[in-house]
Design a protein around this motif. Structure first.
Motif, mmCIF file in Angstrom:
data_model
loop_
_atom_site.group_PDB
_atom_site.id
_atom_site.type_symbol
_atom_site.label_atom_id
_atom_site.label_comp_id
_atom_site.label_asym_id
_atom_site.label_seq_id
_atom_site.Cartn_x
_atom_site.Cartn_y
_atom_site.Cartn_z
ATOM 1 N N ALA A 72 -3.683 -5.640 -7.426
ATOM 2 C CA ALA A 72 -2.508 -5.862 -6.595
ATOM 3 C C ALA A 72 -2.917 -6.751 -5.429
ATOM 4 C CB ALA A 72 -1.992 -4.533 -6.068
ATOM 5 N N PRO A 73 -2.116 -7.799 -5.128
ATOM 6 C CA PRO A 73 -2.509 -8.661 -4.016
ATOM 7 C C PRO A 73 -2.477 -7.895 -2.694
ATOM 8 C CG PRO A 73 -0.327 -9.256 -4.841
ATOM 9 C CD PRO A 73 -0.857 -8.199 -5.743
ATOM 10 N N PRO B 164 -5.802 -4.629 2.470
ATOM 11 C CA PRO B 164 -5.033 -3.591 1.787
ATOM 12 C C PRO B 164 -4.367 -2.599 2.734
ATOM 13 C CG PRO B 164 -7.382 -3.191 1.511
ATOM 14 C CD PRO B 164 -7.245 -4.501 2.221
ATOM 15 N N VAL C 238 0.796 -1.218 0.000
ATOM 16 C CA VAL C 238 0.000 0.000 0.000
ATOM 17 C C VAL C 238 0.830 1.271 0.000
ATOM 18 C CG1 VAL C 238 -1.782 1.263 1.203
ATOM 19 C CG2 VAL C 238 -1.807 -1.230 1.190
ATOM 20 N N ALA C 239 1.701 1.392 0.991
ATOM 21 C CA ALA C 239 2.432 2.643 1.136
ATOM 22 C C ALA C 239 3.439 2.840 0.009
ATOM 23 C CB ALA C 239 3.145 2.666 2.477
ATOM 24 N N GLN D 161 0.101 0.725 -9.660
ATOM 25 C CA GLN D 161 -1.245 1.267 -9.518
ATOM 26 C C GLN D 161 -2.108 0.915 -10.722
ATOM 27 O OE1 GLN D 161 -1.137 5.440 -8.571
ATOM 28 N NE2 GLN D 161 0.134 5.065 -6.785
ATOM 29 N N THR E 282 3.383 1.834 -3.354
ATOM 30 C CA THR E 282 3.011 1.504 -4.724
ATOM 31 C C THR E 282 3.637 2.483 -5.708
ATOM 32 O OG1 THR E 282 0.936 2.544 -4.151
ATOM 33 C CG2 THR E 282 0.885 0.182 -4.602
#
Ligand code: FE2
Ligand code: FE2
Ligand code: FE2
Lengths: 331, 128
Positions: free
Chosen positions: B37-38, B63, B24-25, B32, B27
């Motif tokens: 995205a897993p 996520p 998450v942080a 994106q 990407t």
């Protein structure tokens, strides 16, 4: 002995690697012979890892696909109470699937790959969930017989030698007992209802009896992998042993229901001290497992639809998480 | 039917848990664009009642931390099993090396005198 089942060390390893493999094997052997637990980062034979990955992922898939026959009846449950109970049960099955996928992941498989295999029709799951649930009484028979058989199978798996699998099973077994009881209650109420309701209950038991006995897997003399699984302390009892125990319990419980089991050959063998049942149609079992059961394609199709229809939710969750992270960063 | 095993992986790989890093942080624009995205893996710890420690309950995918907490609530506390939950990105956990079990935990060996049972002369003396 577990040591007889280990593969030989591959020749292409360097001397140091061979030494490490040998030490790993010795350690693994000792853990198994002490009936202790293997954890994900321990050395393990490749065949052990594969066996577990197959078993745990198939078990996870069974829980997930197993939601479908019952989810079908949520909107048609006869009362708000029964609807709430059924929703809680189906939600539990989703949880069971997730606990088990987590356990399988510790063996080096990604969850996405397992999901892909399932919706591509490449993965197996319990044959039982390819039978249709055609009346409300089936909700009773599934809870009583199918969850009952699952419990019989799963209680010994709480002691499986692979730690994450055993721990997932402990959690699952705690939740399963309500599943069987609510099914039993549905059947009991129907059995004490009108003659039509009682007949509906009996017909559901008739439908689910043989498939639930087959949930324990093929007879011992046709179950080539069982021995190895037992030597590794994954499995604790043979298929036939568990099936016989299950029959013994059902024989008593069906009397309380005021119903009968559709099997005139059930008897307690005084010599072996085991319950025996009539012949089962193992060809049907193989057919269903091979994808030719009454509902196989419908089940997979439904799972695929659910996965695809949920894509926007997963995307939105990721987008939201990203946005929150950016906000936090800016603040 | 094809087994779920991954035949490309050597046996020794079983000694490592495959952990995906939280995406998450970190990407990148390229990631994106990839629409699925897993979700990263989180370990869940539950405090079952006041006064007890948080205990590892299992893991899940989410996520971000906020959704990991919600998922953990739904997955691990459906029956009042907890009064507090921690979620930790799986990749943030450091652990001792399973191959060096002996060496790493050697120091308490032979130090029986750290246990009360080592002291036998006081046997029979009250309140000691
Ligand atoms: Fe379940
Ligand atoms: Fe189950
Ligand atoms: Fe269940």
């Amino acid at each position: 002995m577990a040591s007889q089942n280990l593969q030989s060390v591959p020749a292409e390893l360097s001397p140091e690697e061979q030494e490490r493999e040998a030490a790993g094997k010795a350690y693994f052997d000792r853990i198994i012979s002490e009936d202790s637990r293997i954890e994900p980062r321990d050395w393990m034979p490749e065949a052990y890892r594969k066996t577990l990955l197959r078993q745990i992922s198939q078990h996870a898939h069974s829980e997930i696909i197993g939601m479908q026959p019952e989810a079908n009846w949520i909107t048609r449950a006869p009362s708000l109470k029964r609807k709430s109970i059924l929703m809680a049960k189906v939600q539990d099955e989703a949880g069971h699937g997730l606990y088990l996928y987590s356990a399988a992941e510790t063996l080096g498989q990604t969850r996405d790959k397992m999901m892909e295999d399932l919706i591509a029709g490449k993965a197996r799951y319990s044959s039982i969930f390819n039978y249709p649930a055609i009346s409300w009484a089936d909700m009773g028979a599934i809870g009583w017989l199918v969850d009952g058989a699952a419990i019989c199978n799963q209680v010994p798996l709480c002691r499986a030698s692979f730690g994450p699998y055993g721990r997932a099973m402990v959690r699952i077994c705690k939740e399963e007992s309500f599943h069987q009881r609510q099914g039993f209650e549905i059947l009991l109420e129907l059995s004490n209802g009108t003659p039509e309701q009682k007949q509906m209950a009996q017909e559901a038991v008739n439908r689910w009896y043989a498939p639930s006995l087959m949930m324990f897997g093929p007879p011992d003399d046709d179950s080539p992998n069982s021995k190895q699984s037992m030597a590794w302390n994954i499995k604790r009892f043979s298929n036939d042993e568990l099936r016989s125990r299950f029959v013994g319990m059902m024989v008593e419980q069906v009397k309380v229901l005021g119903l009968t089991l559709p099997d005139k050959d059930i008897r307690f063998n005084e010599e072996t001290k085991k319950w025996e049942h009539g012949p089962l149609d193992w060809n049907e079992f193989k057919e269903v497992l091979a994808g030719r059961g009454p509902c196989n394609s419908q089940r997979i199709e439904r799972r695929r639809e659910a996965h695809e229809n949920g894509a926007w939710v997963r995307e939105a969750a990721v987008a939201y998480a990203r946005k929150q992270a950016q906000k936090e960063h800016a603040a | 039917m094809s087994p779920h095993g991954n035949p490309e992986e050597p046996a020794s790989s079983a000694s490592e848990i495959k952990r995906e890093a939280p995406k998450v942080a970190a990407t990148t624009p390229a990631e994106q664009q990839h629409h699925e995205a897993p979700w990263s893996l989180w370990e869940v710890f539950v405090r079952s009642s006041r006064g007890l420690s948080h205990v590892h309950a299992g893991s899940l995918h989410a996520p971000d931390a906020a959704m990991a907490l919600r998922n953990a609530r739904d997955l691990y506390t459906r029956r009042n099993e907890g009064v507090s939950i921690w979620v930790v990105p799986a990749e943030a956990i450091s652990s001792s090396d399973p191959d060096s079990k002996g060496a790493f935990f050697e120091s308490p060996q032979g130090k029986d005198y750290r246990h009360a049972t080592y002291y036998t002369k006081s046997e029979g003396v009250k309140h000691l």
